[in-house]
Design a protein around this motif. Structure first.
Motif, PDB file in Angstrom:
ATOM      1  N   ALA A  57       0.830  -1.208   0.000  1.00 19.02           N
ATOM      2  CA  ALA A  57       0.000   0.000   0.000  1.00 19.02           C
ATOM      3  C   ALA A  57       0.865   1.259   0.000  1.00 19.02           C
ATOM      4  O   ALA A  57       0.613   2.213  -0.743  1.00 19.02           O
ATOM      5  CB  ALA A  57      -0.931  -0.005   1.218  1.00 19.02           C
ATOM      6  N   ALA A  58       1.915   1.258   0.829  1.00 21.39           N
ATOM      7  CA  ALA A  58       2.823   2.409   0.893  1.00 21.39           C
ATOM      8  C   ALA A  58       3.577   2.571  -0.423  1.00 21.39           C
ATOM      9  O   ALA A  58       3.763   3.692  -0.921  1.00 21.39           O
ATOM     10  CB  ALA A  58       3.793   2.232   2.053  1.00 21.39           C
ATOM     11  N   GLU A  59       4.002   1.455  -0.992  1.00 22.30           N
ATOM     12  CA  GLU A  59       4.762   1.494  -2.246  1.00 22.30           C
ATOM     13  C   GLU A  59       3.926   2.047  -3.395  1.00 22.30           C
ATOM     14  O   GLU A  59       4.379   2.927  -4.150  1.00 22.30           O
ATOM     15  CB  GLU A  59       5.258   0.093  -2.582  1.00 22.30           C
ATOM     16  CG  GLU A  59       6.083   0.001  -3.855  1.00 22.30           C
ATOM     17  CD  GLU A  59       6.682  -1.389  -4.028  1.00 22.30           C
ATOM     18  OE1 GLU A  59       7.443  -1.816  -3.151  1.00 22.30           O
ATOM     19  OE2 GLU A  59       6.378  -2.044  -5.040  1.00 22.30           O
ATOM     20  N   LEU A  60       2.705   1.547  -3.533  1.00 20.87           N
ATOM     21  CA  LEU A  60       1.840   2.000  -4.619  1.00 20.87           C
ATOM     22  C   LEU A  60       1.435   3.458  -4.438  1.00 20.87           C
ATOM     23  O   LEU A  60       1.322   4.209  -5.417  1.00 20.87           O
ATOM     24  CB  LEU A  60       0.605   1.107  -4.715  1.00 20.87           C
ATOM     25  CG  LEU A  60       0.863  -0.338  -5.161  1.00 20.87           C
ATOM     26  CD1 LEU A  60      -0.424  -1.144  -5.122  1.00 20.87           C
ATOM     27  CD2 LEU A  60       1.477  -0.375  -6.556  1.00 20.87           C
ATOM     28  N   ALA A  61       1.240   3.879  -3.195  1.00 20.83           N
ATOM     29  CA  ALA A  61       0.892   5.276  -2.928  1.00 20.83           C
ATOM     30  C   ALA A  61       2.036   6.204  -3.325  1.00 20.83           C
ATOM     31  O   ALA A  61       1.818   7.270  -3.918  1.00 20.83           O
ATOM     32  CB  ALA A  61       0.548   5.456  -1.454  1.00 20.83           C
ATOM     33  N   ALA A  62       3.263   5.780  -3.025  1.00 27.65           N
ATOM     34  CA  ALA A  62       4.433   6.594  -3.374  1.00 27.65           C
ATOM     35  C   ALA A  62       4.596   6.698  -4.891  1.00 27.65           C
ATOM     36  O   ALA A  62       4.888   7.766  -5.426  1.00 27.65           O
ATOM     37  CB  ALA A  62       5.686   5.986  -2.753  1.00 27.65           C
ATOM     38  N   GLU A  63       4.367   5.587  -5.586  1.00 23.17           N
ATOM     39  CA  GLU A  63       4.495   5.603  -7.040  1.00 23.17           C
ATOM     40  C   GLU A  63       3.413   6.466  -7.685  1.00 23.17           C
ATOM     41  O   GLU A  63       3.680   7.208  -8.632  1.00 23.17           O
ATOM     42  CB  GLU A  63       4.433   4.178  -7.586  1.00 23.17           C
ATOM     43  CG  GLU A  63       5.654   3.348  -7.224  1.00 23.17           C
ATOM     44  CD  GLU A  63       5.609   1.945  -7.812  1.00 23.17           C
ATOM     45  OE1 GLU A  63       4.665   1.662  -8.593  1.00 23.17           O
ATOM     46  OE2 GLU A  63       6.495   1.146  -7.496  1.00 23.17           O
ATOM     47  N   THR A  64       2.200   6.384  -7.163  1.00 23.48           N
ATOM     48  CA  THR A  64       1.113   7.192  -7.700  1.00 23.48           C
ATOM     49  C   THR A  64       1.376   8.676  -7.466  1.00 23.48           C
ATOM     50  O   THR A  64       1.123   9.513  -8.339  1.00 23.48           O
ATOM     51  CB  THR A  64      -0.226   6.798  -7.044  1.00 23.48           C
ATOM     52  OG1 THR A  64      -0.494   5.425  -7.319  1.00 23.48           O
ATOM     53  CG2 THR A  64      -1.373   7.644  -7.594  1.00 23.48           C
ATOM     54  N   ALA A  65       1.914   9.006  -6.298  1.00 18.92           N
ATOM     55  CA  ALA A  65       2.208  10.405  -5.985  1.00 18.92           C
ATOM     56  C   ALA A  65       3.271  10.973  -6.912  1.00 18.92           C
ATOM     57  O   ALA A  65       3.215  12.141  -7.315  1.00 18.92           O
ATOM     58  CB  ALA A  65       2.662  10.525  -4.530  1.00 18.92           C
TER      59      ALA A  65
END
Length: 287
Positions: free
Chosen positions: A71-79
């Motif tokens: 969840a943290a990884e995908l959020a960082a990539e989306t940001a």
């Protein structure tokens, strides 16, 4: 290395049940967040227990920890990239030119960042020391991986180092068979499976040369006869934008090695670069 990059690097070595999990997550990473462990296990045609074991192969205590970190990884990539330009997302025929550019640049930028973040600096220093002390350095790769090998050879030549590079595997292996303890051989193989590079390192190591593998897969055939291993961290896609990113990541490691070697004899290296540049003045038409 990110979860998704780690999964791609490990996929070929997984048993069938875990390989199905890896393929589903690579194709649809959001599934880890959207589905329960039971639903994901059903989608992957496996069991919840296997999902837990899969999470542990990535260094997590269990599936819940994997889900939290994903969840943290995908959020960082989306940001950083935007939802439409997720790192590792494939290029579709319906993409606009702007979307295509965003996906490729995002893949290459993330490849460089992940490679730098996951790089073993102690191993990198050992490679630099070995090349700096080497009588000869041989660099070789096949297809796209040969670009990194050629770039390293040319950079070392510009600072007065003896470096050899080959486009023919037979020439590379026969040359490596004559090397000894004062020499270094660096093999480039993104997937870690390239037979010619594996043979090059095997032959060179048998003769006593220091062998180095630069690959995206740490536990792969190309590392078996490598004294030192440097890993890139990029993701493949169907459209091979991952292969584009692998080239950039390999060239980044080449730059780390080159600058590290040049710094060991800083003044001499600067003078060599100046002299070699000036030698081309007339060829460039400069006055």
């Amino acid at each position: 290395m990110s979860i998704q990059s780690s999964i791609q690097a490990l996929t070929d070595g997984y048993p069938p049940s875990m390989k199905r999990i890896a393929e589903v997550i690579i194709a649809r990473p959001q599934a880890v967040l959207e589905l329960t462990i039971t639903e994901l296990a059903r989608l992957c045609e496996t069991s919840e227990t296997t999902l837990v074991r899969f999470a542990r192969t990535l260094g997590f205590a269990g599936y819940a920890a994997l889900k939290l970190q994903m969840a943290a990884e995908l959020a960082a990539e989306t940001a950083q990239l935007g939802a439409a330009s997720s790192y590792g997302s494939d290029i579709a025929p319906t993409d606009t030119l702007a979307e295509t550019v965003a996906k490729i640049s995002g893949s290459e930028l993330f490849g460089i960042r992940e490679t730098a973040a996951s790089l073993d600096l102690e191993t990198l220093q050992k490679v630099i020391d070995a090349v700096a002390a080497a009588q000869r350095t041989v660099a070789f790769g096949v297809a796209a991986s040969n670009m990194g090998a050629r770039d390293l050879k040319e950079k070392l030549l510009r600072i007065g180092r003896v470096a050899l590079g080959f486009t023919d595997a037979h020439d590379a292996v026969s040359s490596a068979s004559l090397l000894g303890p004062r020499d270094v051989v660096i093999g480039f193989s993104h997937g870690g499976q390239t037979r010619e590079v594996c043979e090059l390192l095997r032959v060179a190591r048998a003769g006593g040369a220091t062998t180095v593998a630069i690959t995206n897969v740490p536990d792969s055939p190309v590392t078996r006869d490598a004294d030192l291993v440097l890993t890139t961290s990029v993701r493949e896609t169907t459209f091979r934008s991952g292969a584009m990113a692998s080239r950039i990541a390999q060239l980044t490691i080449v730059d780390y090695i080159f600058v590290g070697v040049a710094r060991t004899t800083y003044e001499a290296s600067v003078q060599a670069l100046k002299t070699s540049r000036e030698s081309l003045t007339r060829l460039r038409g400069d006055r």
